[in-house]
Motif scaffolding. Structure first.
Motif, PDB file in Angstrom:
ATOM      1  N   GLY A   1      73.626  43.785   3.466  1.00 36.29           N
ATOM      2  CA  GLY A   1      73.698  42.720   2.395  1.00 36.29           C
ATOM      3  C   GLY A   1      72.400  41.845   2.957  1.00 36.29           C
ATOM      4  O   GLY A   1      71.535  41.630   2.835  1.00 36.29           O
ATOM      5  N   ASP A   2      72.453  40.622   1.998  1.00 35.71           N
ATOM      6  CA  ASP A   2      72.095  39.258   1.379  1.00 35.71           C
ATOM      7  C   ASP A   2      72.303  37.875   2.448  1.00 35.71           C
ATOM      8  O   ASP A   2      73.755  37.801   2.393  1.00 35.71           O
ATOM      9  CB  ASP A   2      71.817  38.899   0.637  1.00 35.71           C
ATOM     10  N   GLY A   3      71.728  37.443   2.990  1.00 37.37           N
ATOM     11  CA  GLY A   3      71.842  36.084   3.959  1.00 37.37           C
ATOM     12  C   GLY A   3      72.452  36.333   5.216  1.00 37.37           C
ATOM     13  O   GLY A   3      73.756  37.483   4.965  1.00 37.37           O
TER      14      GLY A   3
ATOM     15  N   GLU B   1      81.180  40.099  11.523  1.00 40.24           N
ATOM     16  CA  GLU B   1      82.559  38.295  11.360  1.00 40.24           C
ATOM     17  C   GLU B   1      81.233  37.434  12.963  1.00 40.24           C
ATOM     18  O   GLU B   1      82.551  37.403  13.180  1.00 40.24           O
ATOM     19  CB  GLU B   1      82.989  38.870  11.704  1.00 40.24           C
TER      20      GLU B   1
ATOM     21  N   HIS C   1      80.309  33.694  12.561  1.00 41.78           N
ATOM     22  CA  HIS C   1      80.376  31.990  12.425  1.00 41.78           C
ATOM     23  C   HIS C   1      78.786  31.804  11.764  1.00 41.78           C
ATOM     24  O   HIS C   1      78.399  31.981  13.073  1.00 41.78           O
ATOM     25  CB  HIS C   1      81.483  31.332  12.550  1.00 41.78           C
ATOM     26  N   SER C   2      78.766  31.259  11.279  1.00 40.82           N
ATOM     27  CA  SER C   2      77.235  29.999  10.429  1.00 40.82           C
ATOM     28  C   SER C   2      76.989  29.409  11.725  1.00 40.82           C
ATOM     29  O   SER C   2      76.188  29.155  12.463  1.00 40.82           O
ATOM     30  CB  SER C   2      77.489  29.365   9.626  1.00 40.82           C
TER      31      SER C   2
ATOM     32  N   PRO D   1      70.600  39.854   8.132  1.00 39.57           N
ATOM     33  CA  PRO D   1      71.743  40.644   8.253  1.00 39.57           C
ATOM     34  C   PRO D   1      71.723  42.061   8.805  1.00 39.57           C
ATOM     35  O   PRO D   1      71.037  42.852   8.404  1.00 39.57           O
ATOM     36  CB  PRO D   1      72.488  40.520   6.936  1.00 39.57           C
TER      37      PRO D   1
ATOM     38  N   PHE E   1      75.073  33.841   6.952  1.00 39.78           N
ATOM     39  CA  PHE E   1      75.449  33.499   6.748  1.00 39.78           C
ATOM     40  C   PHE E   1      76.647  34.307   5.897  1.00 39.78           C
ATOM     41  O   PHE E   1      77.507  34.431   5.722  1.00 39.78           O
ATOM     42  CB  PHE E   1      75.519  32.049   6.380  1.00 39.78           C
ATOM     43  N   GLU E   2      76.120  34.910   4.463  1.00 39.32           N
ATOM     44  CA  GLU E   2      77.012  35.149   3.641  1.00 39.32           C
ATOM     45  C   GLU E   2      77.588  36.315   3.833  1.00 39.32           C
ATOM     46  O   GLU E   2      78.960  36.407   3.646  1.00 39.32           O
ATOM     47  CB  GLU E   2      75.806  35.845   2.459  1.00 39.32           C
ATOM     48  N   THR E   3      76.828  36.822   4.603  1.00 40.47           N
ATOM     49  CA  THR E   3      77.837  38.411   5.420  1.00 40.47           C
ATOM     50  C   THR E   3      78.014  38.549   6.027  1.00 40.47           C
ATOM     51  O   THR E   3      78.999  39.340   7.357  1.00 40.47           O
ATOM     52  CB  THR E   3      76.577  39.626   5.238  1.00 40.47           C
ATOM     53  N   GLY E   4      77.749  37.373   7.110  1.00 39.55           N
ATOM     54  CA  GLY E   4      78.655  37.049   8.473  1.00 39.55           C
ATOM     55  C   GLY E   4      77.822  38.096   9.226  1.00 39.55           C
ATOM     56  O   GLY E   4      78.681  38.290  10.687  1.00 39.55           O
TER      57      GLY E   4
ATOM     58  N   GLY F   1      68.537  25.161   2.698  1.00 39.18           N
ATOM     59  CA  GLY F   1      68.987  26.382   2.522  1.00 39.18           C
ATOM     60  C   GLY F   1      68.802  27.820   3.813  1.00 39.18           C
ATOM     61  O   GLY F   1      69.092  28.522   3.953  1.00 39.18           O
TER      62      GLY F   1
END
Ligand code: IPD
Length: 261
Positions: free
Chosen positions: A234-236, A209, A211-212, A231, A238-241, A111
Motif C-alpha cells: 500500500g501507500d505510505g 502495526e 506507530h509513526s 511500506p 505512516f498510513e499503512t503502519g 509530509g
C-alpha cells in the motif's frame, strides 16, 4: 557534521531527556525485586522525558506542530512542520532493566521527514541525519551494510506480543525468512532497529502495526545512510503502519520475502 539549527535543538533536547532517563533507569534496576515492580515509575519517567523534549522544542520553534507518543497531537500555527517524538522507545526493555531503549525525535516538513535523531542514552550513541547531509553516529559518518547475500544477512523485527492480530503474519514471515538468512533479532526498540540498519549492523528490518513516532526519525537515517525504506504494502509507511527497510543490495530480495504472503 555541522547540523542545521533545528538538528542542534533536537540533539540538545535528546541529551537533556537522556540524562533524566538514565537517572530513572538506575532506579528501575533497584525496583525490579519489589512485588509492585517499576511499572508506575517507568510511566512517570516516560512522561517526564516527553515534557523535557516538548519544552525544549517548543521554546525553540513555537509555531511547529507536535505529535508525541504520550501527549498526542497538537497542530502548530505553521501547518508545514511537525515534531514527531517517542520519548522512550523500548519501554518494555526499560521496564525490565534491559539497556536497549532510545529517544526518537523527527522533524516532518510538508509530509516528509527531513531530520531525525535517535539517542541510545544508555550506550551514549547519538544517531542523527538530515536530508542531503548524510547519516551519523556520534562523530562518525554511517552507511548501510554492503551485504547482498541473504544467507549472510541479519534482519531485525518486532514480534507481536499479547493479543496483537499480526502474529500469524509474523509466523509466516519467519517461516519463509529463517531458512534463507543468517538470523533474525528482536531487541524491542524499533527506532534502534532502524538506526542499526543505517549503521550497517543489521542488513534489514520489517514490522507491521508500527506507530509513526516509533519509526519517523529512522526513515531519514536509513535513507541518508544509503538504504531503502518502504511500506510493506500500500501507500505510505505512516498510513499503512508497516515498514520494510534494508540496504540497497538486498532490499528487493528481502522485501519480496516479507511481501509474498
Ligand atoms: C515498541 C518498540 C518495539 C516494537 C513495537 C513498538 P514502545 O515501542 O519499538 O520494538 O516492536 O511495535 O510499539 O512501546 O517501546 O515505544
Amino acid at each position: 557534521m555541522q547540523g542545521s539549527a533545528n538538528l542542534n535543538v533536537m540533539i540538545k533536547a535528546a541529551r537533556r531527556a537522556g540524562r533524566s532517563l538514565v537517572k530513572d533507569f538506575r532506579e528501575v534496576e533497584n525496583l525490579q525485586a519489589g512485588s509492585k515492580g517499576p511499572g508506575d515509575f517507568v510511566s512517570k519517567a516516560d512522561f517526564a522525558a516527553e515534557a523535557i523534549i516538548r519544552e525544549d522544542l517548543t521554546a525553540a520553534r513555537p509555531h511547529y506542530g507536535w505529535l508525541g507518543e504520550e501527549s498526542g497531537e497538537t497542530p502548530g500555527t505553521d501547518p508545514t512542520r511537525r515534531w514527531i517524538v517517542d520519548p522512550l522507545d523500548g519501554t518494555t526493555n526499560f521496564l525490565h532493566g534491559l539497556p536497549h531503549w532510545a529517544i526518537s525525535i523527527a522533524l516532518e516538513y510538508k509530509g516528509e521527514i527531513v531530520s531525525g535523531v535517535i539517542f541510545d542514552a544508555a550506550k551514549d550513541e547519538m544517531f542523527y541525519a538530515e536530508k542531503g547531509a548524510g547519516a551519523w553516529m556520534n562523530e562518525s559518518r554511517i552507511r548501510v551494510s554492503g551485504r547482498n547475500r541473504m544467507n549472510e544477512a541479519i534482519f531485525a523485527t518486532g514480534i507481536p506480543w499479547g493479543a496483537k492480530r499480526t502474529l500469524p503474519a509474523m509466523v509466516q514471515d519467519l517461516a519463509r525468512l529463517m531458512p534463507q538468512c543468517a538470523g533474525v533479532r528482536r531487541w524491542g526498540a524499533a527506532s534502534l532497529d532502524l538506526a542499526y540498519v543505517a549503521a550497517g549492523r543489521y542488513d534489514g528490518y520489517w514490522e507491521r502495526e508500527i506507530h509513526s513516532y516509533d519509526v519517523a526519525a529512522g526513515l531519514v537515517l536509513v535513507r541518508e545512510a544509503g538504504g531503502f525504506v518502504e511500506p510493506i504494502r500500500g501507500d505510505g509507511i505512516f498510513e499503512t503502519g508497516s515498514i520494510v527497510a534494508a540496504n540497497g543490495e538486498i532490499f528487493t530480495k528481502f522485501a519480496e520475502t516479507v511481501r509474498s504472503r
